[in-house]
Design a protein around this motif. Structure first.
Motif, short mmCIF file in Angstrom:
data_model
loop_
_atom_site.label_atom_id
_atom_site.label_comp_id
_atom_site.label_asym_id
_atom_site.label_seq_id
_atom_site.Cartn_x
_atom_site.Cartn_y
_atom_site.Cartn_z
N ALA A 154 29.55 -55.79 -104.38
CA ALA A 154 30.35 -54.61 -104.08
C ALA A 154 29.48 -53.38 -103.84
N ALA A 155 28.33 -53.31 -104.53
CA ALA A 155 27.46 -52.14 -104.40
C ALA A 155 26.52 -52.22 -103.21
N LEU A 156 25.98 -53.41 -102.94
CA LEU A 156 24.92 -53.56 -101.94
C LEU A 156 25.37 -54.31 -100.69
N GLY A 157 26.52 -54.96 -100.75
CA GLY A 157 26.98 -55.73 -99.61
C GLY A 157 26.71 -57.22 -99.78
N GLY A 339 15.56 -61.19 -98.97
CA GLY A 339 15.83 -59.85 -98.47
C GLY A 339 14.98 -58.75 -99.03
N PHE A 340 14.05 -59.06 -99.92
CA PHE A 340 13.28 -58.00 -100.57
C PHE A 340 12.21 -57.41 -99.64
N THR A 345 10.71 -52.07 -94.41
CA THR A 345 11.03 -51.40 -93.15
C THR A 345 12.33 -50.62 -93.22
N GLN A 346 13.24 -51.03 -94.11
CA GLN A 346 14.54 -50.38 -94.19
C GLN A 346 14.57 -49.21 -95.17
N GLN A 350 16.76 -47.16 -100.79
CA GLN A 350 18.17 -47.30 -100.47
C GLN A 350 18.92 -48.04 -101.58
N ILE A 351 18.27 -49.07 -102.17
CA ILE A 351 18.93 -49.84 -103.22
C ILE A 351 19.23 -48.98 -104.44
#
Length: 587
Positions: A154-157, A339-340, A345-346, A350-351
């Motif tokens: 719910a928080a991160l997708g 995904g870490f 690059t992202q 953000q997390i």
């Protein structure tokens, strides 16, 4: 002297008898209430429609879907599941070690090292930090990993990143607590010797505690990795990817042939994980590459002979380097596919921002009387599912454990049955069939059993109870059988020499040696089943899980915060009750 101790022994026996009687009465009342709130309907199991639905499920599951297209999908899901387990295990180790060090009571709260800080403000602060670390670890492991995954999705997708962080959080609580207990259990003499030289806490930890604790830490960390693989397989039920997502999707599409293929793939993953884990244990302990006797002789010779020793030892060095390189590559690939590494690059910040934003929506918890009153039935259902699921595991796992115990089923070497091949073949068939049934039952996760039981009898707490009972049967049956395999053989052989039957061996030689350990396993499993019972509602198995899932989907986050607190309170209360029951049991 004897006359004075007799009344004391008689009084103690009377107290124990009274305590046992009250325990029995309390247990009977609890089972009766649990029967009501779990909505148990035994007649459903033998209903014509139930038998038809089970037969239809089995018929539609065979043969498994082995098409190349779907096998590619299975391979991708399996790879993602293993990557999630590896990455989360590494993260839990990195977080669990400092938490375990802070939670170690012998460093901060009790013992000679803690006393060296005096009883001033510094000691009080360190003591508070250690207690706080232990409390945080307790909270992290009390909330089920699937609950953490539901919240983080719910928080991160959607995707494996949320599942990896969820498992890392949950197993940080587990490993941190285990590490702290291992640190506390080391020999005190090296610690006190360093303390007398004026060494700091960090020096004491690195040079006295860590070397002693490392073997036990390594063994439990590998076991934790095996548990992570099992847990990673069901994270997909809440959108975290992997095999669980494919199983959930295939079940919803009623494609049971695909479900059968996915379950077989999951069993294969577990078998390979167990094999790799055992190989790593042997490698890390030095058992995988034993040195030849000639090397021990060479080590005592002069320098000219060491070239031979080095030549003998070089394959071991190359083998060790290859294993370490393979482990490193597996870790890097796991972090990439979970995904870490994409965060570089992202934007790595953000997390934390997303998690902080999600945490803000959880505050303040919904403590309204209406909502709290609505939790009464789900809480009682969760407790009922955990209790009856454990009871089903005991009732079914106990007999299966008897047939899975070689000392009861297989004849000893030289026995008359060894000469009758038909009798021996029948005994071996029973033994291995029982072992196989227990292995399958415990390998399939509770959520998958819940989906299968829902197909048979419909949604509700009865399906959740059966699912938990089937999985618990496999777990407890294996533990019971292994416990009976490890008993001292002298009493068994003595009774066998007198011509005792297998039943007599069980009652008079095996049971007295195993009853306390088996009772301990049962109480521990009940505690673990409560955590599992809170998540069965995610697929329709009743209890608090359904409310949690609905509130997350609808965005009622203050209610979600209340449910987390309720689940934490239930787990802590069950842990306390289990400890009290264990201590109250008669010897």
């Amino acid at each position: 002297m004897a006359s004075g101790t007799a009344p004391i022994a008689e009084l103690r026996q009377r107290v124990l008898s009274t305590r046992s009687r009250w325990l029995g009465i309390g247990f009977a009342v609890a089972v009766a209430l649990a029967w009501k709130y779990a909505e148990i309907s035994p007649q459903l199991l033998f209903n014509r429609s139930t038998l038809h639905d089970v037969g239809h499920f089995v018929a539609q599951s065979l043969p498994p879907d082995l098409s190349l297209t779907f096998l590619g999908t299975v391979a991708q899901a399996a790879f993602l599941t293993v990557a999630t387990a590896i990455a989360s295990t590494v993260l839990s180790i990195l977080l669990g070690i400092p938490f375990g060090m802070m939670a170690c009571s012998s460093l901060w709260r009790t013992g000679a090292v803690a006393a060296s800080a005096g009883d001033g403000v510094r000691y009080q602060v360190l003591n508070l930090l250690s207690i706080s670390a232990r409390s945080v670890l307790g909270f992290l492991r009390a909330v089920p990993d699937l609950m953490w995954a539901l919240l983080l999705v719910a928080a991160l997708g959607l995707g494996p990143l949320a599942g990896t962080i969820a498992l890392a959080i949950s197993y940080t609580g587990v490993l941190g607590r285990v590490y702290a207990d291992v640190f506390d259990a080391v020999e005190a003499q090296p610690v006190e010797a360093l303390l007398s030289t004026g060494a700091s806490r960090v020096q004491i930890f690195l040079t006295a505690i860590w070397p002693q604790a490392l073997p036990n830490m390594t063994a439990y960390t590998l076991y934790s990795f095996e548990c992570c693989v099992r847990a990673a397989a069901v994270l997909g039920f809440v959108g975290a990817g992997g095999i669980g997502y494919q199983i959930n999707l295939s079940m919803r599409l009623f494609n049971y042939r695909q479900v059968a293929t996915l379950l077989l793939a999951f069993l294969l993953i577990l078998s390979l994980t167990d094999l790799i884990s055992r190989s790593l244990r042997r490698f890390l302990s030095g058992e995988a590459t034993p040195r030849p006797a000639s090397f021990k002789i060479m080590a005592s010779l002069d320098a000219q002979d060491f070239s031979v020793a080095e030549a003998e030892r070089s394959p071991t060095r190359w083998g060790g380097a290859a294993v370490l390189a393979a482990i490193f590559c597996a870790i890097v690939m796991s972090f990439y596919f979970s995904g870490f590494l994409g965060l570089v690059t992202q934007g790595a910040l953000q997390i934390p921002q997303d998690l902080l934003h999600f945490a803000e929506r959880l505050v303040p918890p919904d403590l309204s009387a209406t909502f709290l009153a609505s939790l009464r039935l789900p809480v009682l259902q969760t407790l009922a599912i955990a209790l009856l699921g454990t009871l089903v595991g005991v009732v079914l796992g106990g007999p299966l454990a008897l047939f899975a115990t070689s000392r009861l089923v297989l004849p000893p070497p030289g026995a008359p049955d060894q000469r009758h091949w038909m009798s021996l073949a029948a005994r071996r068939t029973v033994y291995w069939a029982s072992r196989g049934i227990l292995s399958v039952l415990r390998s399939i996760p509770e959520l998958v059993w819940a989906l299968i039981c829902i197909i048979a009898i419909g949604i509700g707490p009865f399906a959740g109870t059966l699912a938990l009972g089937l999985h618990t049967t496999g777990v407890l049956g294996k533990l019971y059988a292994d416990t009976m395999e490890e008993v001292r053989m002298q009493p068994v052989e003595a009774l066998r020499a007198l011509g005792a039957s297998p039943l007599q061996l069980l009652l008079w030689a095996i049971w007295p040696q195993t009853k306390h350990l088996m009772a301990s396993y049962t109480v521990l499993r009940w505690d673990m089943n409560l955590r599992a019972a809170t998540i069965l509602g995610l697929v329709g198995g009743g209890g608090l899980g359904q409310i949690m899932y609905n509130d997350v989907q609808l965005g009622f986050y203050p209610r979600v915060a209340t449910l987390i607190v309720v689940i934490y309170g239930l787990v802590m209360a069950t842990d306390w009750a289990g400890t009290r029951i264990w201590t109250a049991m008669p010897e």
